[in-house]
Design a protein around this motif. Sequence first.
Motif, short mmCIF file in Angstrom:
data_model
loop_
_atom_site.label_atom_id
_atom_site.label_comp_id
_atom_site.label_asym_id
_atom_site.label_seq_id
_atom_site.Cartn_x
_atom_site.Cartn_y
_atom_site.Cartn_z
N LEU A 150 32.06 51.39 41.41
CA LEU A 150 31.39 50.69 40.33
C LEU A 150 31.96 49.31 40.07
CD1 LEU A 150 31.02 53.64 37.81
CD2 LEU A 150 29.28 52.71 39.35
N ASN A 151 33.07 48.98 40.74
CA ASN A 151 33.72 47.69 40.52
C ASN A 151 33.30 46.68 41.57
OD1 ASN A 151 35.30 48.75 38.38
ND2 ASN A 151 36.70 49.64 39.87
N GLU A 152 33.19 45.44 41.13
CA GLU A 152 32.93 44.36 42.07
C GLU A 152 33.65 43.12 41.58
OE1 GLU A 152 28.66 43.85 42.10
OE2 GLU A 152 28.73 42.51 40.39
N GLY A 153 34.00 42.25 42.52
CA GLY A 153 34.68 41.03 42.13
C GLY A 153 35.18 40.25 43.32
N PHE A 154 35.70 39.08 43.01
CA PHE A 154 36.26 38.23 44.06
C PHE A 154 37.61 38.78 44.50
CE2 PHE A 154 33.31 35.23 42.10
CZ PHE A 154 32.68 34.73 43.23
N ARG A 155 37.88 38.64 45.79
CA ARG A 155 39.18 39.03 46.35
C ARG A 155 39.71 37.80 47.10
NH1 ARG A 155 39.18 44.21 49.72
NH2 ARG A 155 39.38 45.13 47.65
N PHE A 156 41.01 37.60 46.98
CA PHE A 156 41.66 36.47 47.61
C PHE A 156 42.54 37.00 48.73
CE2 PHE A 156 41.03 35.85 43.09
CZ PHE A 156 40.21 34.73 43.08
N ASN A 157 42.14 36.75 49.97
CA ASN A 157 42.92 37.19 51.14
C ASN A 157 43.83 36.03 51.54
OD1 ASN A 157 41.53 39.70 51.23
ND2 ASN A 157 39.80 38.66 52.20
N ASN A 158 45.03 36.03 50.96
CA ASN A 158 45.97 34.92 51.10
C ASN A 158 47.12 35.30 52.03
OD1 ASN A 158 47.85 32.87 50.77
ND2 ASN A 158 47.70 32.83 48.55
N PRO A 159 47.22 34.66 53.20
CA PRO A 159 48.29 35.00 54.14
C PRO A 159 49.68 34.58 53.64
CG PRO A 159 47.11 33.06 54.91
CD PRO A 159 46.36 33.59 53.71
N ASN A 160 49.74 33.75 52.59
CA ASN A 160 51.02 33.28 52.05
C ASN A 160 51.63 34.24 51.04
OD1 ASN A 160 50.77 30.66 53.39
ND2 ASN A 160 49.09 30.37 51.96
N GLU A 161 50.85 35.22 50.57
CA GLU A 161 51.37 36.16 49.58
C GLU A 161 52.50 36.98 50.17
OE1 GLU A 161 48.89 38.98 47.51
OE2 GLU A 161 47.52 37.40 46.90
N ARG A 162 53.62 37.03 49.46
CA ARG A 162 54.76 37.83 49.90
C ARG A 162 54.87 39.10 49.07
NH1 ARG A 162 53.95 35.81 53.77
NH2 ARG A 162 54.76 33.84 54.48
N ASP A 163 54.38 39.04 47.85
CA ASP A 163 54.51 40.17 46.94
C ASP A 163 53.44 40.06 45.88
OD1 ASP A 163 55.64 42.50 45.97
OD2 ASP A 163 57.15 41.45 44.77
N ARG A 164 53.00 41.22 45.37
CA ARG A 164 51.99 41.25 44.31
C ARG A 164 52.50 42.20 43.24
NH1 ARG A 164 45.96 40.75 43.95
NH2 ARG A 164 46.16 39.32 45.67
N CYS A 165 52.28 41.84 41.99
CA CYS A 165 52.79 42.70 40.92
C CYS A 165 51.99 44.00 40.85
CB CYS A 165 52.76 41.98 39.58
SG CYS A 165 51.12 41.75 38.91
N GLY A 166 52.55 45.00 40.23
CA GLY A 166 51.92 46.31 40.13
C GLY A 166 50.58 46.30 39.44
N CYS A 167 50.39 45.40 38.47
CA CYS A 167 49.11 45.37 37.75
C CYS A 167 48.05 44.60 38.53
CB CYS A 167 49.31 44.78 36.35
SG CYS A 167 49.81 43.05 36.37
N GLY A 168 48.45 43.92 39.59
CA GLY A 168 47.49 43.20 40.43
C GLY A 168 47.06 41.86 39.87
#
Length: 107
Positions: free
Chosen positions: A84-102
């Motif tokens: 039921l969810n939709e939205g933009f996603r950022f596929n970033n090769p520079n990301e090293r870490d993402r917080c738990g809440c996203g």
Amino acid sequence: MAITVSEAAARHVNRYLSKRGKGLGVRLGVKTTGCSGLAYKLEYVDEAEPEDVIFEGHGVKVLVDPKSLAYIDGTELDFVREGLNEGFRFNNPNERDRCGCGESFRV
């Protein structure tokens, strides 16, 4: 340096700009926030700023300020539907870490 746009994201942006009746494209950038330090920001824009770097894919313009580009160079802007969810996603090769809440990321 490049920012790319998936076909799904381009369809979504074009549909919204058409409903809105105006618009040049979307501005993609980063802001300082959250537990990991940086968060994406995305907004519809009607005109470019003089310093903007402009990328185009599938007929959609993506405007990026030079300071943000250092963190998001190589990113693909995508639009996904999951259940039921939709939205933009950022596929970033520079990301090293993402917080738990996203909500934020680190490079």
